[in-house]
Design an enzyme around this catalytic site. Structure first.
Site, PDB file in Angstrom:
ATOM      1  N   ASP A  67       0.826  -1.211   0.000  1.00 11.63           N
ATOM      2  CA  ASP A  67       0.000   0.000   0.000  1.00 11.63           C
ATOM      3  C   ASP A  67       0.860   1.262   0.000  1.00 11.63           C
ATOM      4  OD1 ASP A  67       0.968  -0.423   2.562  1.00 11.63           O
ATOM      5  OD2 ASP A  67      -0.983  -0.701   3.486  1.00 11.63           O
ATOM      6  N   ASN A 136      -7.031  -2.926  14.401  1.00  8.58           N
ATOM      7  CA  ASN A 136      -8.449  -3.107  14.084  1.00  8.58           C
ATOM      8  C   ASN A 136      -8.675  -4.281  13.132  1.00  8.58           C
ATOM      9  OD1 ASN A 136      -7.601  -2.140  11.606  1.00  8.58           O
ATOM     10  ND2 ASN A 136      -8.814  -0.259  11.656  1.00  8.58           N
ATOM     11  N   HIS A 138      -7.069  -4.774  10.261  1.00 10.56           N
ATOM     12  CA  HIS A 138      -6.855  -4.522   8.829  1.00 10.56           C
ATOM     13  C   HIS A 138      -5.565  -5.179   8.356  1.00 10.56           C
ATOM     14  CE1 HIS A 138      -4.638  -0.395   9.418  1.00 10.56           C
ATOM     15  NE2 HIS A 138      -3.746  -1.334   9.216  1.00 10.56           N
ATOM     16  N   GLU A 143      -9.644  -1.841   5.347  1.00 10.50           N
ATOM     17  CA  GLU A 143     -10.224  -1.436   6.620  1.00 10.50           C
ATOM     18  C   GLU A 143     -11.504  -2.218   6.940  1.00 10.50           C
ATOM     19  OE1 GLU A 143      -8.427   0.214   8.517  1.00 10.50           O
ATOM     20  OE2 GLU A 143      -8.114   2.302   7.970  1.00 10.50           O
TER      21      GLU A 143
HETATM   22  C1  GLP Z   1      -0.303   0.151   8.509  1.00 13.25           C
HETATM   23  C2  GLP Z   1      -0.034  -0.648   7.255  1.00 13.25           C
HETATM   24  C3  GLP Z   1      -0.282  -2.126   7.485  1.00 13.25           C
HETATM   25  C4  GLP Z   1       0.359  -2.584   8.767  1.00 13.25           C
HETATM   26  C5  GLP Z   1      -0.225  -1.823   9.918  1.00 13.25           C
HETATM   27  C6  GLP Z   1       0.304  -2.236  11.275  1.00 13.25           C
HETATM   28  O1  GLP Z   1      -1.623   0.494   8.662  1.00 13.25           O
HETATM   29  N1  GLP Z   1      -0.821  -0.183   6.165  1.00 13.25           N
HETATM   30  O2  GLP Z   1       0.207  -2.856   6.376  1.00 13.25           O
HETATM   31  O3  GLP Z   1       0.192  -3.960   8.948  1.00 13.25           O
HETATM   32  O4  GLP Z   1       0.114  -0.467   9.700  1.00 13.25           O
HETATM   33  O5  GLP Z   1       1.357  -1.431  11.601  1.00 13.25           O
HETATM   34  P1  GLP Z   1       2.290  -1.610  12.850  1.00 13.25           P
HETATM   35  O6  GLP Z   1       3.196  -2.722  12.514  1.00 13.25           O
HETATM   36  O7  GLP Z   1       3.004  -0.288  12.943  1.00 13.25           O
HETATM   37  O8  GLP Z   1       1.418  -1.875  14.008  1.00 13.25           O
END
Ligand code: GLP
Length: 242
Positions: A67, A136, A138, A143
């Protein structure tokens, strides 16, 4: 789903780095799907070290990131593209032309998303997709909601996701773009193998719902239950719901 629980984040990062390095050694033309976020930073550090120690040749590897934020160019210091340069790409001999990324500044985001799907298909699909998980539930930026877009698409971020990403924007959630482009769940599920990493207590409920909960668009990660080759690599905190 195979569940692997590690005592420490460092052990998890080392095991995943070894798996990816071995996969490249076994298949020098590996197509890798990659995530951003705080969780994979330790993994990328390990992957750099293992790559250097074992002289892993990245020159024929292709990467596809999950993304990117809408409005941020690859030169923007807050883009996920820059995150990847800093944590991985600058440290291994991956060819620049083999790094595939959604362009957050594309004039026509619909065409950009379609072109990304085509690029994945034309290369023969993703061999190994590494994932994080949002608190959440995702995956990428798919989302929770009443429905999910199957393919790569433009998405409006939920407030929680913008808050969770604020660390990458100097702690200011207002700086986090409101939208992103993201692979869809069907795009992700087409990968031949998937490894999801989760650490810390904030992920425990999402992880439990992913593993044991019903399939629901309210927990996008629950759709990973449909895939025949998923490994969830967890630390003890992420593996222990309240
Ligand atoms: C972002 C990314 C996700 C990732 C998520 C969790 O939202 N788009 O791909 O898995 O963060 O991030 P973190 O590892 O900082 O908790």
């Amino acid at each position: 789903m195979t569940i692997a629980v590690f005592e420490h984040e460092a052990a998890l990062a080392a095991a995943l780095a070894r798996r990816v390095a071995d996969a490249i050694t076994d298949n020098p033309r590996l197509v890798l799907g990659l995530p951003t976020g705080r969780t994979p930073i330790a993994f990328y550090n390990e992957l750099r070290h293992v790559s250097q120690q074992q002289a892993v040749d990245w020159s024929r590897v292709h990467t596809f990131n999950l993304d990117e934020f809408v409005g941020l160019s690859e030169r923007d210091e807050h883009s996920y593209r820059r995150f990847m340069d800093r944590h991985l790409f600058a440290h291994v001999n991956v060819s620049r032309s083999h790094i595939h990324f959604l362009d957050g500044t594309a004039r026509d985001p619909v065409r950009e998303c379609e072109a990304y799907e085509r690029a994945i298909d034309e290369i023969g699909g993703i061999d190994l997709q590494v994932l994080g998980i949002g608190a959440n539930g995702h995956i990428g930026f798919n989302e929770p909601g009443d429905g999910l877009a199957a393919r790569t698409h433009r998405v409006t971020l939920l407030d929680q996701s913008r808050a969770d990403n604020a660390w990458w924007f100097g702690g200011d959630r207002q700086q986090v773009p409101a939208e992103a482009l993201s692979m869809g769940m069907a795009t992700i599920l087409k990968s031949r193998a998937i490894v999801l990493m989760a650490t810390g207590p904030a992920k425990a409920d999402a992880v439990a719902a992913m593993i044991d909960g019903p399939l629901t668009t309210r927990v996008p990660a629950s759709f990973l239950q449909l895939h025949p080759n998923v490994t969830a690599m967890l630390d003890e905190e992420a593996a222990s719901p309240e």
